[in-house]
Design a protein around this motif. Structure first.
Motif, mmCIF file in Angstrom:
data_model
loop_
_atom_site.group_PDB
_atom_site.id
_atom_site.type_symbol
_atom_site.label_atom_id
_atom_site.label_comp_id
_atom_site.label_asym_id
_atom_site.label_seq_id
_atom_site.Cartn_x
_atom_site.Cartn_y
_atom_site.Cartn_z
ATOM 1 N N UNK A 1 0.829 -1.206 0.000
ATOM 2 C CA UNK A 1 0.000 0.000 0.000
ATOM 3 C C UNK A 1 0.867 1.261 0.000
ATOM 4 N N UNK A 2 0.302 2.320 -0.512
ATOM 5 C CA UNK A 2 0.996 3.595 -0.585
ATOM 6 C C UNK A 2 1.013 4.260 0.779
ATOM 7 N N UNK A 3 2.204 4.653 1.231
ATOM 8 C CA UNK A 3 2.349 5.260 2.546
ATOM 9 C C UNK A 3 1.558 6.540 2.703
ATOM 10 N N UNK A 4 1.553 7.385 1.660
ATOM 11 C CA UNK A 4 0.840 8.654 1.772
ATOM 12 C C UNK A 4 -0.664 8.418 1.895
ATOM 13 N N UNK A 5 -1.180 7.390 1.257
ATOM 14 C CA UNK A 5 -2.616 7.113 1.306
ATOM 15 C C UNK A 5 -3.027 6.684 2.712
ATOM 16 N N UNK A 6 -2.193 5.857 3.355
ATOM 17 C CA UNK A 6 -2.481 5.428 4.717
ATOM 18 C C UNK A 6 -2.393 6.556 5.720
ATOM 19 N N UNK A 7 -1.558 7.547 5.443
ATOM 20 C CA UNK A 7 -1.436 8.711 6.311
ATOM 21 C C UNK A 7 -2.590 9.685 6.076
ATOM 22 N N UNK A 8 -2.901 9.941 4.811
ATOM 23 C CA UNK A 8 -3.866 10.981 4.467
ATOM 24 C C UNK A 8 -5.317 10.585 4.747
ATOM 25 N N UNK A 9 -5.690 9.354 4.484
ATOM 26 C CA UNK A 9 -7.095 8.954 4.638
ATOM 27 C C UNK A 9 -7.641 9.245 6.041
ATOM 28 N N UNK A 10 -7.009 8.817 7.122
ATOM 29 C CA UNK A 10 -7.557 9.126 8.444
ATOM 30 C C UNK A 10 -7.417 10.601 8.825
ATOM 31 N N UNK A 11 -6.496 11.298 8.202
ATOM 32 C CA UNK A 11 -6.322 12.719 8.489
ATOM 33 C C UNK A 11 -7.489 13.541 7.960
ATOM 34 N N UNK A 12 -8.006 13.168 6.800
ATOM 35 C CA UNK A 12 -9.050 13.970 6.163
ATOM 36 C C UNK A 12 -10.458 13.408 6.317
ATOM 37 N N UNK A 62 -15.019 23.050 6.342
ATOM 38 C CA UNK A 62 -15.289 22.483 7.664
ATOM 39 C C UNK A 62 -14.543 23.279 8.728
ATOM 40 N N UNK A 63 -15.159 23.402 9.896
ATOM 41 C CA UNK A 63 -14.509 24.133 10.981
ATOM 42 C C UNK A 63 -13.331 23.366 11.566
ATOM 43 N N UNK A 64 -13.300 22.051 11.382
ATOM 44 C CA UNK A 64 -12.214 21.226 11.913
ATOM 45 C C UNK A 64 -11.622 20.400 10.782
ATOM 46 N N UNK A 65 -10.749 21.041 10.003
ATOM 47 C CA UNK A 65 -10.122 20.409 8.844
ATOM 48 C C UNK A 65 -8.617 20.374 9.083
ATOM 49 N N UNK A 66 -8.048 19.188 9.154
ATOM 50 C CA UNK A 66 -6.623 19.046 9.438
ATOM 51 C C UNK A 66 -5.735 19.541 8.298
ATOM 52 N N UNK A 67 -6.274 19.634 7.088
ATOM 53 C CA UNK A 67 -5.475 20.084 5.947
ATOM 54 C C UNK A 67 -5.583 21.581 5.690
ATOM 55 N N UNK A 68 -6.780 22.117 5.844
ATOM 56 C CA UNK A 68 -7.023 23.514 5.485
ATOM 57 C C UNK A 68 -7.650 24.239 6.670
ATOM 58 N N UNK A 69 -6.886 25.096 7.347
ATOM 59 C CA UNK A 69 -7.456 25.832 8.468
ATOM 60 C C UNK A 69 -8.468 26.877 7.994
ATOM 61 N N UNK A 70 -9.361 27.278 8.875
ATOM 62 C CA UNK A 70 -10.408 28.250 8.552
ATOM 63 C C UNK A 70 -9.799 29.560 8.055
ATOM 64 N N UNK A 71 -8.586 29.867 8.465
ATOM 65 C CA UNK A 71 -7.947 31.096 7.991
ATOM 66 C C UNK A 71 -7.803 31.109 6.468
#
Length: 96
Positions: A1-12, A62-71
């Motif tokens: 499996x792709x490492x970035x996919x395993x990291x990103x999926x639960x993050x987003x 979303x108000x709680x987005x780990x990738x894109x802050x509300x700013x």
């Protein structure tokens, strides 16, 4: 499996079942397409172009987005002449 996919999926995606589906869809991507998407997303800066966009824009974040802050949404709303920001009280990057 792709490492970035395993990291990103639960993050987003907060839902464990949807995380598995998202991870699988990430892994199914053509690597060349994924590479082009990542370059366009992370290495291109179009902030100077924003004032020239005259189409009405509805920004949904979303108000709680780990990738894109509300700013970021607030910056886009202030920089786009006809933009309105709508914040969803939700967690994750893919509220849909």
């Amino acid at each position: 499996p792709l490492g970035w996919a395993g990291f990103l999926a639960p993050l987003v995606e907060p839902d464990p079942e949807a995380q598995g589906e998202l991870h699988a869809s990430f892994c199914a991507l053509d690597p060349a397409v994924a590479h082009q998407f990542a370059r366009a997303t992370f290495q291109v800066d179009n902030r100077a172009d924003l004032p020239a966009v005259h189409q009405p824009c509805l920004l949904i974040e979303c108000t709680d987005d780990a990738l894109v802050p509300v700013t970021v949404g607030r910056f886009l709303e202030a920089s786009l002449p006809h933009a309105r920001l709508h914040l969803l009280e939700a967690r994750g990057h893919y509220p849909h």
